[in-house]
Design a protein around this motif. Structure first.
Motif, PDB file in Angstrom:
ATOM      1  N   VAL A   1       1.722 -15.280   5.693  1.00  0.00           N
ATOM      2  CA  VAL A   1       2.682 -14.309   5.539  1.00  0.00           C
ATOM      3  C   VAL A   1       2.075 -12.756   5.825  1.00  0.00           C
ATOM      4  O   VAL A   1       1.105 -12.515   5.097  1.00  0.00           O
ATOM      5  N   GLY A   2       2.732 -12.414   6.579  1.00  0.00           N
ATOM      6  CA  GLY A   2       2.369 -11.017   7.088  1.00  0.00           C
ATOM      7  C   GLY A   2       3.469  -9.773   7.145  1.00  0.00           C
ATOM      8  O   GLY A   2       4.428  -9.940   7.245  1.00  0.00           O
ATOM      9  N   LEU A   3       2.999  -8.798   6.639  1.00  0.00           N
ATOM     10  CA  LEU A   3       4.100  -7.637   6.589  1.00  0.00           C
ATOM     11  C   LEU A   3       3.033  -6.453   7.479  1.00  0.00           C
ATOM     12  O   LEU A   3       2.072  -6.118   6.693  1.00  0.00           O
ATOM     13  N   PHE A   4       3.400  -6.163   8.250  1.00  0.00           N
ATOM     14  CA  PHE A   4       2.601  -5.047   9.338  1.00  0.00           C
ATOM     15  C   PHE A   4       3.429  -4.022   9.887  1.00  0.00           C
ATOM     16  O   PHE A   4       4.592  -4.267  10.160  1.00  0.00           O
ATOM     17  N   LEU A   5       2.814  -2.848   9.783  1.00  0.00           N
ATOM     18  CA  LEU A   5       3.537  -1.638  10.561  1.00  0.00           C
ATOM     19  C   LEU A   5       2.792  -1.395  11.822  1.00  0.00           C
ATOM     20  O   LEU A   5       1.659  -0.921  11.709  1.00  0.00           O
TER      21      LEU A   5
ATOM     22  N   ILE B   1       0.982  -1.090   0.075  1.00  0.00           N
ATOM     23  CA  ILE B   1       0.007  -0.032   0.171  1.00  0.00           C
ATOM     24  C   ILE B   1       1.116   1.214   0.040  1.00  0.00           C
ATOM     25  O   ILE B   1       1.925   1.089   0.400  1.00  0.00           O
ATOM     26  N   ASN B   2       0.261   2.303  -0.493  1.00  0.00           N
ATOM     27  CA  ASN B   2       0.987   3.566  -0.519  1.00  0.00           C
ATOM     28  C   ASN B   2       1.032   4.339   1.139  1.00  0.00           C
ATOM     29  O   ASN B   2      -0.066   4.336   1.398  1.00  0.00           O
TER      30      ASN B   2
ATOM     31  N   CYS C   1      -2.975  -4.801   2.420  1.00  0.00           N
ATOM     32  CA  CYS C   1      -4.444  -4.346   2.016  1.00  0.00           C
ATOM     33  C   CYS C   1      -4.643  -3.127   2.875  1.00  0.00           C
ATOM     34  O   CYS C   1      -5.683  -2.755   2.231  1.00  0.00           O
ATOM     35  N   GLY C   2      -3.929  -2.846   3.706  1.00  0.00           N
ATOM     36  CA  GLY C   2      -4.226  -1.287   4.164  1.00  0.00           C
ATOM     37  C   GLY C   2      -5.264  -1.187   5.585  1.00  0.00           C
ATOM     38  O   GLY C   2      -5.598  -0.165   6.057  1.00  0.00           O
TER      39      GLY C   2
ATOM     40  N   LEU D   1      11.594  -3.491   1.089  1.00  0.00           N
ATOM     41  CA  LEU D   1      10.628  -4.289   1.623  1.00  0.00           C
ATOM     42  C   LEU D   1       9.665  -4.685   0.672  1.00  0.00           C
ATOM     43  O   LEU D   1       9.006  -6.091   0.457  1.00  0.00           O
ATOM     44  N   HIS D   2       9.289  -3.824  -0.448  1.00  0.00           N
ATOM     45  CA  HIS D   2       8.349  -4.474  -1.396  1.00  0.00           C
ATOM     46  C   HIS D   2       9.116  -5.637  -2.300  1.00  0.00           C
ATOM     47  O   HIS D   2       8.556  -6.616  -2.621  1.00  0.00           O
TER      48      HIS D   2
END
Length: 1754
Positions: free
Chosen positions: A1669-1673, A1600-1601, A1635-1636, A1723-1724
């Motif tokens: 798999v997850g990428l979370f901030l 996501i942006n 997905c945001g 990261l992308h």
């Protein structure tokens, strides 16, 4: 009808309003009776007595919504009616019309974890903060600000004019006021004011009585129920002694509840502070209480707090809490109501026997539970702290109770953020209020006396602190009190009054009493003989020292702001210093003789007698003396004290002992005293303490050096260093003693350098604080380039936590921006290097060595000598002239010893002596340049030449002699430079003319010698370079000769791969293969080119043995990782296959979840891998938290070489060589048209079906469907063999075994099922992972902007080829009947096949997956019963060609049918492609009936070109890996246009560049297929938008942006509301980067069930959004969380950097953060390349995990 609806709606609303009006009328009637009663307060209490038990605690389980509704109707509404005397809505409206509701102060109370902002430019102190809304609407957004997470309990300072230098109000709260807000007169009507006063008094006393309730108390008469029921509640309270698990265990055993119920109780107890866990009679509750206490005592020595309360008492306490919230609401209506409430809250009882309600609540705060505390504190925030006058009154009450409140807090076990003592920051930091508290409340004395009272138990018989055996928790709480003292002193006064001076001075004396207890505490004595047995306690003393660090400087700043106070403070500090009990020297005075000087002193040896490192009074006295010098008040000192009493020898004694102690510890003389002493010395010189410890000791010694006789001062130093006898000629044969003497001599010389040269102290020299910081930064950067955060950590902070770095960093350094990793670095500017001092006094030993090496290397690179000179310009400070004699004599002594011994161990000492000499020469040179020769009394150079010159032992003579010593080669340049300085100073003294003289000639001689040395070094370097070039040329000639000699061997030998690399890149392969015919670059069909013959010899990374990769030999494998993937998904959250039992043959077009297989490219023997895997399983099981790194149950392991995460291996299978006879292929092509090929394939399928049925002895004959155009002659069953067959490749058993291993893993991981080798889905998953891996590779290349071929890394290309060959070989391990069935089912999508029902619509599948399955499974049709056969090269070429043509046409139709929004084109298109596109579209529209007819051919052609390009790119990769045919040059260029790329792809795949030509070429064959494809019933649903259709080309997924400014994310997080819970507890908003979605992580409220286990919101979301798999901030923590499964994850730096190029995890530094596109792109790519599990495994392998993080709860 409309009117009827409206009428019905109005009726409903009318009824609702009527009901509300009726409730208000009843409430008004009740309030009227209260007014008319003789005692309204008693009437109100009687009503509460009747109604409260009917609202609260009616059942064992609370019902918050119902209770709140009843409370509003029956309790709160009548109270509001009584308050306003009318309808509350009307009353509130009148108040708003009269004004007085708006407040200049924001007053928002912060919750724990909420982001707050502080402006570094405008805030008065760091405690002044803004909430998110006020910050966003303020001028501070463009300033230097900091952001951090609040610990809870504070409130927003927006509108407080005393908190900000500029911009005190945001746009919301700006009322235009320019002076602090004063309390206005009450603006309420008289009746309303009286009613409010009565009601607030009754209710506030009611709340206070119930909240401070004791278990043994009874309700008052007014509240006693008429009938007291035997119904009680057993209430369990929260504490910090017992863990969650302890409480759960206790409840399960005590009240017989299950685990879930106990867990619910525990969570609510932790949140609210208490909860009723048992309801029943007094006896049953007493039993439960006893059980809870006894069971909890077994776990912890302290039992849980349990009380038994009557239900009526509990009900009234519930209302008391609700009234706390109600008070906040009511006083928010009007300033007048708030003022009335403040008056009542601060008013003591009429009879004076009880304090005010607010004082009672404060005194009982430590005994209140968490929920009650929070409400009371919030009530204080929104009432007393919002009114200036009442805030002052509250502050005075708070100060009176301060000591008792702190005692209660120290005895309490709750955190400070929920303690009433935390309010001190809101009171003591207000400058005007702090002055008033000093004057009226003597607050400084109160605070310090509180500290002394708490620490009194640690005083010894000498009245000094001794902390051995202290309670760490209690001591930590005592240290918090020092924060309050710092708050009081944070703003020094600009105007002093006599009263302020008096009370401040009284507080200062009390502070000196505290320091007096620290002076000389915790003395140490050198241990002899054996090592100390028990390490003494030292942390407590230094903890207090660190707490006092800023307080000491703040007291000095306060004193400096008034001259009288400064003089009085110095006098008082000196008085305390002189009467310290540990100061006197008890030994008798003796005389010491050296160089004709006598020094009268008292003997003392640090190495033999006690010494303390804590000297706060001595150092405070030094600081005050410096301020006296700086302000010029020193001249007034004789008016306050007798200057004869200032004994500077006595003043310097104890600081000198500390310095000597540090020197002796460095010399390892105290090593038997253990690590405690080493730690003390470390902190003594560390940046946290050195300003008030080591630096002050240096200042004291500098003061003493300037006031004492200089010779006596040097003799004192020699005596305390225990070197006096050494310099008087004493010697020893003990090598250990000699070593100690050498080390101590070095330390002594270093101290002299520091005393003489460190002048950057305001007051000692004419420098500013900025100059000091600048010099510190220069010396730090001389060590190495450093990051901003490293510089900040290395610099001392002031009381506002500022270092001053930002003001100087740009003046002394240049900034280098960071790349995709690392951080930005500052490099010192070249012009600042002249200020470098190699013996800088803040350098540690390691920093000194690094700085010295760095600067010497720099000078060599610049072509200069290695001499590290002292700074040429120092701030002016005249040393005493007598220094010259003693210094010259001392240096002569050391130089003579060096010349006589010539040992290497004297080199460091010589370097120090040289620097000291050079420092003296530079000083003399500076004075000579600045004044006349007659005025300069500093004559070191003369003394250095004269003393001892008669015997040839002058210092200058020894320097000249030292230059020739081989042992001092490293110091040669420095000696040369020092001799030059002697000559320069001599010239200045003699006023020599520029004419040549002896000194100039000597200087020239020295320069010529230097030039010769440099020339010699250059000559040697050039000779070495020529020698290397000669050797390389000889080696190159030998290599060429060998190649020429063995030319035939090189011509006949095939290329072999690099050792350890299974293949080379496609680009190099293309260059090495000669291409003469254009057809040779075609990978499909009869014109297929020759594939590259690959005979690879690879080396096993385990056994290092080399082996050729052959299909029939021992298997070699690649490490691989199979994982489920959603990188290509067009719809997050869908499963791979539906649960209705259909097998996953056809991949959905949205690619919801795929199976990706990747490899790190490292090769092993299969047998080596099996042994390694078994060893990993055996050794890892016993490793701590091994399950966090690898999952043994699922076959995971780490690559032996690169530590990548793997869970299988891929067998290496070489390409099958294929050579086509082009003439035969052309002849076959004339016969084997598409139509004929379809007939042959269908006949073969039908025959195989019949044979299968006969083999099963089926009683029913197969029903043959009408084949129509394609024929049904059984004689054609074996016609497929007539076009060429051959014997299949032979695979060794080990290769087939590895194929099975890989296929089983792919099947298990892809479908998330138990391993099953016999499952018919195994080959399907092998083909699917092949197709998906190719698609993911193509997607990655597009995302990275690379060419289709020639861009992959070796490991990526090796893995891709291995996956394709593995998928092709999978049919050899599976049942041929199963493979044939799969092929039949897949082909049925394209052509009609008998006995195959329910063929899918062409919009319901991914055609590249279908192409891969068909191509890899069609050889199974050639299988015969007795003979293993496979198609020949020609048959294979035509099979691939026709399959590709069929699938391509179906995909073109799929693109057309899914693109319904094509633009209407211009008429009259004459292009051939457009015309053919229009014709095909017209035919499709005719067969479909739902397509638009106004679409031009150009639009259709353009749509197809764009949509088909990804499919063709993937097909090119597939056939390249299958055949090895090199691609066209155009496909190697990443900058090629899509049109050129499409042309090259079509040529490579034997397709016409005009793809619509396929439909016209095979018109008779394709037309019935088009009718069939377009006639599928499922197609009409997609065309009418009943079912979503995938658009082509598919959207390429990206993360996501993210916003550029991180504060935008923080703002989103602050507005985040938990979708499940409505409480205000701290949340961890976490953003999914796929997905945001914003999630509530690490919280029990949003846990979900996953595989029968409760998991956190992020874990559950990753299972659906990222296939695990997850990428979370994590927004408030500013860190990325990588997740690969429920049990595995790791943190990763966020892609946000501050202005200094650094990340800020946990927002520790709080600097503004901005998005770094390069890091986010990295990261992308990490996600695109499926490297997230690999990154997690590597980070966990490096991280030493002691306590495993429960990732499933995230």
């Amino acid at each position: 009808m409309y009117l009827a609806c409206c009428s019905r709606r109005e009726t409903i609303y009318g009824r609702r309003n009527m009901a509300e009006d009726e409730k208000i009328l009843n409430a008004l009637e009740l309030s009227k009776r209260w007014k008319e009663a003789s005692d309204s307060g008693t009437a109100i209490l009687c009503h509460l007595m009747e109604e409260v038990p009917q609202v609260y605690c009616l059942e064992a389980e609370p019902r918050p919504p119902e209770e709140e509704l009843l409370a509003q109707q029956r309790l709160l509404l009548p109270l509001e009616c009584f308050l306003f005397g009318e309808d509350p809505r009307v009353g509130v409206e009148k108040l708003q019309q009269r004004g007085g509701t708006a407040s200049q102060l924001c007053g928002r109370v912060f919750k724990e974890g909420e982001t707050v902002y502080s402006c570094r430019d405008c805030a008065i102190d760091p405690t002044c903060v803004l909430c998110m809304d006020c910050f966003q609407n303020s001028t501070h957004k463009g300033h230097r600000y900091k952001m951090h997470a609040s610990s809870g309990g504070g409130f927003c300072d927006c509108g407080d004019l005393e908190a900000w230098k500029t911009g005190p109000c945001c746009s919301k709260h700006d009322t235009g006021a320019s002076i602090p807000m004063e309390t206005e007169e009450c603006v309420l009507e008289t009746d309303l004011q009286q009613r409010a006063q009565l009601l607030f008094q009754v209710l506030l006393n009611y709340c206070t009585d119930l909240l401070v309730w004791e278990e043994s108390q009874e309700l008052s008469t007014e509240l006693q129920p008429r009938v007291k029921e035997n119904m009680y509640l057993c209430v369990l309270y929260n504490d910090e002694h017992h863990s969650y698990d302890h409480v759960i265990y206790t409840l399960q055993r005590s009240i017989n509840c299950d685990h879930n119920e106990a867990q619910t109780h525990t969570a609510l107890i932790d949140k609210e502070g208490r909860r009723a866990v048992k309801r029943g009679t007094l006896r049953t509750c007493q039993q439960a209480k006893d059980l809870i206490r006894s069971n909890s005592e077994h776990i912890s020595l302290q039992p849980l707090r349990v009380e038994i309360l009557h239900t009526a008492v509990m009900a009234h306490q519930s209302l008391a809490l609700r009234l706390g919230v109600w008070f906040q609401q009511v006083i928010g209506y009007s300033v007048g109501l708030r003022q009335v409430f403040c008056q009542v809250a601060l008013q003591p009882s009429a009879d004076g026997d009880r304090p005010s309600p607010i004082c009672r609540l404060m005194l009982h705060d430590a005994r209140l539970y968490k929920g009650a505390r929070k409400i009371i504190h919030e009530l204080i925030f929104c009432s007393l702290l919002m009114e200036t006058e009442y805030k002052r009154q509250f502050a005075l009450e708070f100060t009176k109770l301060y000591q008792q409140l702190q005692k209660d807090f120290i005895s309490d076990d709750h955190e400070r953020n929920i303690s009433i003592t935390a309010l001190s920051v809101q009171i003591f930091t207000v400058p005007t209020l702090a002055r008033q508290l000093i004057e009226d409340g003597n607050v400084i004395t109160v605070i310090i006396n509180t500290v002394m009272e708490m620490l009194r138990e640690h005083l010894d018989f000498n009245n000094r602190f001794h902390f051995q055996g202290y309670n760490s928790d209690k001591f930590f709480r005592v240290q918090v009190i020092f924060h309050d003292l710092r708050y009081i002193l944070i703003s020094k006064p600009s105007v002093w009054t006599d009263e302020l001076r008096t009370h401040f001075f009284n507080g200062f004396k009390v502070f000196l009493d505290l320091l007096n207890c620290m002076q000389g505490m915790e003395e140490v004595k050198r241990q002899f003989g054996q090592h100390i047995e028990v390490e003494p306690e030292w942390e407590a003393g230094f903890s207090i020292q660190i707490q006092l660090h800023h307080i000491l400087s703040m007291f000095q700043d306060w004193c400096t702001s008034d001259e009288m106070v400064l003089l009085m403070a110095f006098k008082e500090c000196h008085r305390f210093f002189m009467r310290c009990t540990n100061q006197p020297l008890h030994s008798e005075p003796v005389d010491a003789y050296m160089c004709k000087h006598i020094f009268h002193h008292r003997p003392y040896k640090v190495s033999q007698e006690p010494v303390s490192i804590h000297l706060p009074i001595s150092r405070l006295l030094a600081g005050l003396y410096v301020h006296l010098c700086r302000t010029g008040a020193l001249k007034l000192l004789p008016q306050y004290m007798d200057l004869e009493s200032l004994d500077f020898t006595f003043l310097a004694e104890h600081p000198l002992r500390c310095v000597v102690l540090a020197a002796q510890v460095s010399a390892e003389m105290w090593r038997r005293n253990g690590l405690s002493l080493v730690s003390q010395v470390y902190y003594y010189q560390d940046v946290k303490c050195r300003e008030e410890m080591y630096d002050k000791d240096v200042i004291i010694l500098q003061i003493a050096a300037s006031k004492m006789d200089s010779n006596h001062f040097l003799m004192l130093i020699l005596l305390r260093f225990e070197l006096f006898d050494v310099f008087n000629g004493s010697s020893s044969k003990d090598q250990e003693i000699l070593r100690q003497w050498n080390k101590l001599t070095e330390e002594m010389l270093y101290l002299l350098i520091v005393i003489a040269g460190e002048r950057y102290v305001p007051g000692i020299s004419d420098v500013s604080r900025e100059d000091v910081t600048m010099r510190e930064v220069i010396h730090l950067l001389c060590i190495q380039p450093m990051a901003h955060s490293s510089l900040v950590k290395s610099l001392p902070e002031d009381e506002s936590h500022e270092t001053g770095l930002e003001t100087v960093i740009t003046k002394v350094s240049t900034f280098k921006k960071p790349g995709v990793s690392g951080h930005g670095l500052y490099e010192v500017k070249k012009e600042c290097l002249q200020e470098f001092n190699p013996f800088f006094y803040h350098y540690t030993k390691s920093q000194f060595s690094k700085a010295e090496d760095t600067q010497k290397k720099r000078r060599v690179q610049e072509g200069n000598d290695k001499a590290l000179r002292p700074p040429y310009r120092l701030p002016s400070r005249k040393p005493s002239p007598e220094w010259c004699v003693s210094l010259a004599a001392m240096c002569s002594s050391m130089c003579s010893g060096t010349c006589s011994r010539g040992r290497s161990r004297t080199a460091p000492r010589c370097g120090l002596a040289l620097h000291l000499i050079a420092q003296a020469l530079v000083e003399e040179n500076s004075q000579l340049e600045a004044a006349n020769v007659e005025d300069v009394t500093f004559n070191f150079s003369l003394k250095a030449r004269q003393i001892g010159s008669e015997q040839g032992k002058s210092l200058f003579h020894f320097l000249s002699k030292m230059k020739t010593l081989p042992s001092l080669e490293a110091q040669k340049d420095m000696i040369t430079w020092t001799l030059q300085m002697f000559e320069m100073v001599k010239c200045l003294r003699e006023n020599s003319s520029p004419a040549p003289s002896q000194s100039v000639e000597q200087a020239k001689l020295e320069e010529s010698v230097q030039d010769k040395e440099k020339a010699e070094r250059r000559r040697k370097a050039e000779a070495a370079k020529r020698h290397r070039q000669k050797v390389m040329a000889q080696m190159s000639a030998m290599q060429k000769n060998f190649i020429e000699t063995h030319k035939m061997l090189y011509d006949n030998m095939p290329d072999s791969g690099n050792q350890g690399d299974p293949t080379t890149e496609l680009s190099s392969a293309c260059e090495s293969s000669p291409m003469e015919l254009s057809e040779s670059r075609v990978a499909v069909g009869p014109q297929q080119g020759m594939g590259l013959s690959e005979r690879e010899s690879l080396t096993c990374i385990l056994c290092q043995e080399e082996q050729e990769v052959v299909a029939g030999g021992a298997a070699m494998v690649l490490t691989a990782c199979v994982q489920r993937s959603t990188v290509l998904t067009q719809s997050h959250g869908r499963s791979l296959y539906t649960p209705d039992g259909c097998y996953p043959l056809l991949m959905p077009p949205d690619l919801a979840v795929g199976t990706h297989t990747g490899s790190c490219g490292h090769v092993m023997h299969a047998t080596c891998w099996q042994k390694y895997f078994e060893a990993v399983q055996n050794t890892t099981r016993n490793r701590l938290h091994a399950e966090m790194i690898i999952d043994l149950e699922n076959g995971e392991y780490l690559c032996p070489l690169c530590k990548s995460l793997c869970n299988t291996v891929i067998p290496l299978i070489p390409l099958e060589p294929a050579s086509l006879n082009y003439e035969s292929a052309e002849i076959v092509g004339q016969l084997l048209t598409l139509q004929r090929w379809i007939q042959i394939i269908l006949a073969r399928i039908k025959g195989l079906t019949v044979k299968a049925q006969e083999a099963e002895e089926s009683s029913e004959s197969a029903t043959v469907a009408e084949m129509g155009t394609f024929g049904d002659d059984p004689a054609e069953f074996r016609s497929i063999l007539s076009f060429g067959v051959q014997e299949p490749r032979k695979f060794s058993e080990s290769v087939l075994q590895m194929v099975q291993v890989c296929a089983t893993t792919v099947h298990r991981v892809g479908l998330q099922v138990p391993p099953n080798e016999q499952c018919p889905d195994v080959p399907i998953m092998a083909w699917n992972t092949c197709a998906y891996t190719i698609q993911a590779t193509e997607n990655m290349l597009v995302g990275e902007g690379k060419g289709l071929f020639g861009s992959l890394q070796n490991r990526q290309l090796a893995g891709l080829k291995a996956v394709v060959q593995f998928a092709a070989a999978q049919r050899r391990r599976s049942s041929q009947a199963v493979i044939q069935k799969h092929f039949t089912d897949m082909l049925a999508v394209l052509v009609p096949i008998s006995n195959v029902e329910g063929s899918s619509s062409i919009l319901e599948m991914d055609f590249f997956h279908l192409l891969v399955g068909l191509v890899l499974s069609i050889p199974s049709l050639y299988q015969e019963e007795a003979v293993d056969l496979q198609p020949s090269s020609i048959s294979t070429a035509y099979n691939h060609l026709h399959l590709l043509h069929l699938v391509t046409m179906a995909h073109v139709l799929q693109i057309l049918l899914s693109s319904q929004d094509l633009p209407v084109g211009m008429e009259g298109d004459k292009d051939a492609e457009a015309e053919s596109a229009a014709a095909v579209y017209s035919t499709v529209a005719q067969y479909t009936g739902g397509l638009r007819t106004d679409i031009s051919g150009c639009s259709v052609a353009d749509c197809v070109r764009k949509g088909v390009l990804p499919f063709l790119r993937c097909a090119a990769l597939l056939f390249n890996c299958l055949t090895g045919v090199a691609p066209p040059e155009e496909l190697l260029d990443k900058a090629v246009t899509p049109e050129v790329q499409l042309e090259a792809l079509c040529c490579y795949l034997a397709l016409p560049s005009n793809l619509f030509q396929l439909f016209h070429t095979h018109l008779d064959t394709v037309d019935p297929l088009l009718q069939r494809w377009c006639g599928n019933p499922a197609l009409s649903k997609a065309l009418t938008a009943q079912v979503p259709a995938t658009r082509y080309p598919r959207k390429r997924n990206r993360l996501i942006n993210l916003p550029e400014d991180y504060s935008v994310l923080l703002n989103q997080a602050s507005q985040f509301k938990c979708p499940v819970s409505s409480d205000d507890d701290r949340k961890h908003p976490t953003l999914c980067l796929f997905c945001g979605d914003m999630l509530c992580s690490q919280s029990t409220c949003c846990q979900k069930q996953l595989d029968g286990e409760n998991v956190g919101a992020c874990t559950a979301h990753a299972a659906t959004c990222g296939a695990g798999v997850g990428l979370f901030l994590r927004v408030r923590e500013c860190e990325i969380v990588l997740m690969a499964s429920k049990t595995r994850g790791s943190t990763y730096p966020a892609p946000y950097l501050d202005d200094y190029g650094e990340t800020d995890p946990q927002l520790g530094r709080g600097n503004p953060l901005h998005l770094c596109p390069e890091r986010y792109r990295k990261l992308h790519y990490l996600w695109l390349q499926h490297c997230v599990p690999e990154e997690i495994a590597r980070s966990l392998e490096v991280l030493n995990v002691m306590f495993a993080f429960e990732w499933h709860s995230l």
